[in-house]
Design an enzyme around this catalytic site. Structure first.
Site, PDB file in Angstrom:
ATOM      1  N   LYS A  39      61.095   5.477 -62.031  1.00 56.12           N
ATOM      2  CA  LYS A  39      60.210   4.993 -63.103  1.00 56.12           C
ATOM      3  C   LYS A  39      59.579   3.659 -62.696  1.00 56.12           C
ATOM      4  O   LYS A  39      60.066   2.998 -61.768  1.00 56.12           O
ATOM      5  CB  LYS A  39      61.009   4.835 -64.398  1.00 56.12           C
ATOM      6  N   ARG A 137      68.945   3.002 -78.777  1.00 55.39           N
ATOM      7  CA  ARG A 137      67.584   3.229 -78.299  1.00 55.39           C
ATOM      8  C   ARG A 137      67.151   4.646 -78.673  1.00 55.39           C
ATOM      9  O   ARG A 137      66.484   4.826 -79.670  1.00 55.39           O
ATOM     10  CB  ARG A 137      67.506   2.954 -76.788  1.00 55.39           C
ATOM     11  N   HIS A 175      73.582   6.685 -72.310  1.00 55.68           N
ATOM     12  CA  HIS A 175      73.231   5.516 -71.491  1.00 55.68           C
ATOM     13  C   HIS A 175      74.060   4.325 -71.960  1.00 55.68           C
ATOM     14  O   HIS A 175      74.148   4.059 -73.158  1.00 55.68           O
ATOM     15  CB  HIS A 175      71.735   5.223 -71.640  1.00 55.68           C
ATOM     16  N   ARG A 233      73.086   8.374 -61.877  1.00 53.81           N
ATOM     17  CA  ARG A 233      71.688   8.126 -62.242  1.00 53.81           C
ATOM     18  C   ARG A 233      71.286   6.696 -61.886  1.00 53.81           C
ATOM     19  O   ARG A 233      70.843   5.941 -62.730  1.00 53.81           O
ATOM     20  CB  ARG A 233      71.624   8.323 -63.764  1.00 53.81           C
ATOM     21  N   TYR A 276      49.582 -28.464 -60.541  1.00 52.87           N
ATOM     22  CA  TYR A 276      49.223 -28.674 -61.942  1.00 52.87           C
ATOM     23  C   TYR A 276      50.313 -29.446 -62.683  1.00 52.87           C
ATOM     24  O   TYR A 276      51.500 -29.208 -62.473  1.00 52.87           O
ATOM     25  CB  TYR A 276      49.029 -27.335 -62.649  1.00 52.87           C
ATOM     26  N   CYS A 323      51.007 -21.652 -58.892  1.00 54.09           N
ATOM     27  CA  CYS A 323      49.658 -21.390 -59.391  1.00 54.09           C
ATOM     28  C   CYS A 323      49.410 -19.881 -59.420  1.00 54.09           C
ATOM     29  O   CYS A 323      50.271 -19.094 -59.045  1.00 54.09           O
ATOM     30  CB  CYS A 323      48.618 -22.046 -58.494  1.00 54.09           C
ATOM     31  N   MET A 324      48.226 -19.475 -59.844  1.00 58.66           N
ATOM     32  CA  MET A 324      47.923 -18.044 -59.901  1.00 58.66           C
ATOM     33  C   MET A 324      47.942 -17.414 -58.509  1.00 58.66           C
ATOM     34  O   MET A 324      48.468 -16.327 -58.312  1.00 58.66           O
ATOM     35  CB  MET A 324      46.546 -17.816 -60.545  1.00 58.66           C
ATOM     36  N   ASP A 325      47.377 -18.109 -57.523  1.00 56.28           N
ATOM     37  CA  ASP A 325      47.172 -17.502 -56.208  1.00 56.28           C
ATOM     38  C   ASP A 325      47.909 -18.199 -55.080  1.00 56.28           C
ATOM     39  O   ASP A 325      47.859 -17.750 -53.936  1.00 56.28           O
ATOM     40  CB  ASP A 325      45.671 -17.521 -55.875  1.00 56.28           C
TER      41      ASP A 325
HETATM   42  C1  LIG Z   1      66.387   2.842 -66.026  1.00 53.82           C
HETATM   43  C2  LIG Z   1      67.452   3.795 -66.401  1.00 53.82           C
HETATM   44  C3  LIG Z   1      68.479   4.093 -65.484  1.00 53.82           C
HETATM   45  C4  LIG Z   1      68.677   3.348 -64.197  1.00 53.82           C
HETATM   46  O1  LIG Z   1      69.222   2.100 -64.466  1.00 53.82           O
HETATM   47  P1  LIG Z   1      69.635   1.106 -63.284  1.00 53.82           P
HETATM   48  O2  LIG Z   1      70.328   0.014 -63.996  1.00 53.82           O
HETATM   49  O3  LIG Z   1      68.381   0.682 -62.616  1.00 53.82           O
HETATM   50  O4  LIG Z   1      70.529   1.869 -62.382  1.00 53.82           O
HETATM   51  C5  LIG Z   1      69.357   5.106 -65.820  1.00 53.82           C
HETATM   52  N1  LIG Z   1      69.255   5.763 -66.990  1.00 53.82           N
HETATM   53  C6  LIG Z   1      68.309   5.464 -67.908  1.00 53.82           C
HETATM   54  C7  LIG Z   1      68.274   6.210 -69.183  1.00 53.82           C
HETATM   55  C8  LIG Z   1      67.386   4.464 -67.639  1.00 53.82           C
HETATM   56  O5  LIG Z   1      66.454   4.176 -68.549  1.00 53.82           O
END
Ligand SMILES: *Cc1c(COP(=O)(O)O)cnc(C)c1O
Length: 385
Positions: A39, A137, A175, A233, A276, A323-325
């Site tokens: 992701k 969530r 999760h 995961r 700055y 700074c930005m750049d």
């Molecule tokens: C992002 C996410 C993960 C991975 O989490 P990490 O801490 O990067 O290993 C696993 N499961 C779900 C549902 C997530 O949103």
């Protein structure tokens, strides 16, 4: 000839390090399937090249945050199963089916809408059932140990979901909210998902093919989360960073190194103000390198007067505001630094330190690198297109 991509600031994504991290993590969960998180453009590393590498390495599944990320992978030719972790508006269910994306479902209403869309399309949508055991969530809610009514309700609703036509419930998962913090809380969450699975068994629901709960922190901290679960995961660990401070690294290497090429080195006298707001003032006659990297590239401005970058084998402090750049680096104690030299800003030994200094986590630093930073891919020590 100078390569325009490495003239200023760039990121090297080391796919060999990704492969080593993948193997190390698999070794921590023997027998479990492996879902790789890609992701947010693979945590800033580039979703398509990372997904291709994971597919070649033998990962079992990929996960993304949203439908658009899944479509990107399919259009690039990726064939691995892809799990969409976020909600997909039921009106777009046709695209889930067209692109063969597995959808997370955490409530009955969404399940009903997806079921209707799948039936209308004459197809079957693969789903993973999400249970909220304490993250607050998404998911069917079972929050309180011993709350029989909530457990019964979660069981009844998941049973109803799995009975809907047009849906194939392949997996079930939860999760953890605090796997890099509290073992007690994580263990309660683990007990709750087991309770829900038990409740479903009692209702005669056929076993799911895939059960999962452990992201990076749980894989690294709590091998017991693998009991009775058959897939891990991980995300951030795959990219070689620790989820939070104070955790022991079993040998994972940062996959990404962010580099910037010194634009110019200038001699400035004691008393000179830097950047700055005049937030830094030189205490001695100094050599100041201007590094063409700033918050416009994703370097947090919160690291002003705090970050250290590696030039050669010397850590050199950033002086004044970012700074930005550009940002300014004190190289007085790193003799010989000149225009064209390369500074490592994130990478082994650097990314996590920068994250804790900025009061954030490595995830955020990696995700917020902007498209102005070209990503270069290294495999077997050489750059690949
Ligand atoms: C992002 C996410 C993960 C991975 O989490 P990490 O801490 O990067 O290993 C696993 N499961 C779900 C549902 C997530 O949103």
């Amino acid at each position: 000839m100078t390569d325009i991509r490495t003239a200023r600031a760039w990121a090297e994504v080391n796919l060999d390090a990704l492969a080593r991290n993948y193997r190390l993590l698999r070794g921590l969960a023997p027998g479990a399937k492996f879902l790789g998180l890609v992701k947010a453009d693979a945590y800033g590393h580039g979703a398509v090249p990372v997904a291709r590498k994971l597919q070649a390495l033998g990962a079992d599944m990929l996960a993304v945050a949203c439908l658009a990320e899944a479509v990107q992978l399919r259009e690039a030719g990726l064939t691995l199963p892809v799990l969409c972790l976020g909600q997909t508006p039921p009106e777009l269910a046709g695209l889930l089916l067209e692109y063969g994306v597995t959808q997370t479902v955490g409530d009955l209403e969404t399940g009903r809408a997806l079921s209707a869309a799948a039936v209308a399309a004459g197809k079957t949508l693969n789903i993973h059932v999400k249970v909220d055991t304490g993250m607050g969530r998404l998911g069917f809610v079972y929050y309180q140990d011993g709350d029989e009514a909530a457990l019964e309700r979660a069981g009844r609703e998941i049973q109803a979901l799995c009975a809907l036509p047009g849906l194939e419930a392949e997996g079930i998962f939860t999760h953890f909210a605090d796997a890099d913090g509290s073992e007690a809380y994580t263990s309660n969450q683990y007990d709750r998902i087991q309770d829900v699975i038990g409740e479903l068994w009692d209702r005669g629901l056929h076993p799911f093919q895939i059960y999962h709960c452990a992201a990076s922190a749980a894989v690294l901290n709590y091998p017991w989360t693998q009991n009775h679960m058959n897939m891990i995961r991980p995300g951030i660990a795959l990219y070689g960073c620790m989820p939070g401070p104070g955790m022991e690294n079993p040998g994972l290497e940062p996959v990404m190194t962010v580099k910037s090429r010194v634009a110019v080195v200038r001699d400035l006298p004691a008393g000179a103000k830097i950047s700055y707001g005049r937030a830094a003032q030189l205490e001695r006659d100094s050599k100041i390198a201007v590094l063409p990297l700033g918050y416009g590239d994703g370097l947090p401005r919160a690291l002003s007067n705090q970050l250290e970058v590696l030039i050669g084998d010397r850590l050199c402090p950033v002086l004044g505001r970012i700074c930005m750049d550009m940002c300014m680096v004190d190289v007085t104690d790193a003799p010989g630094v000149k225009a064209g030299d390369v500074a490592a800003v994130y990478g082994p030994g650097l990314t996590e330190k920068a994250a804790w200094l900025a009061g954030t986590i490595p995830y955020e630093l990696l995700c917020q690198l902007t498209p102005r930073i070209p990503r270069l891919y290294l495999e077997n020590g050489a750059e690949i297109p």
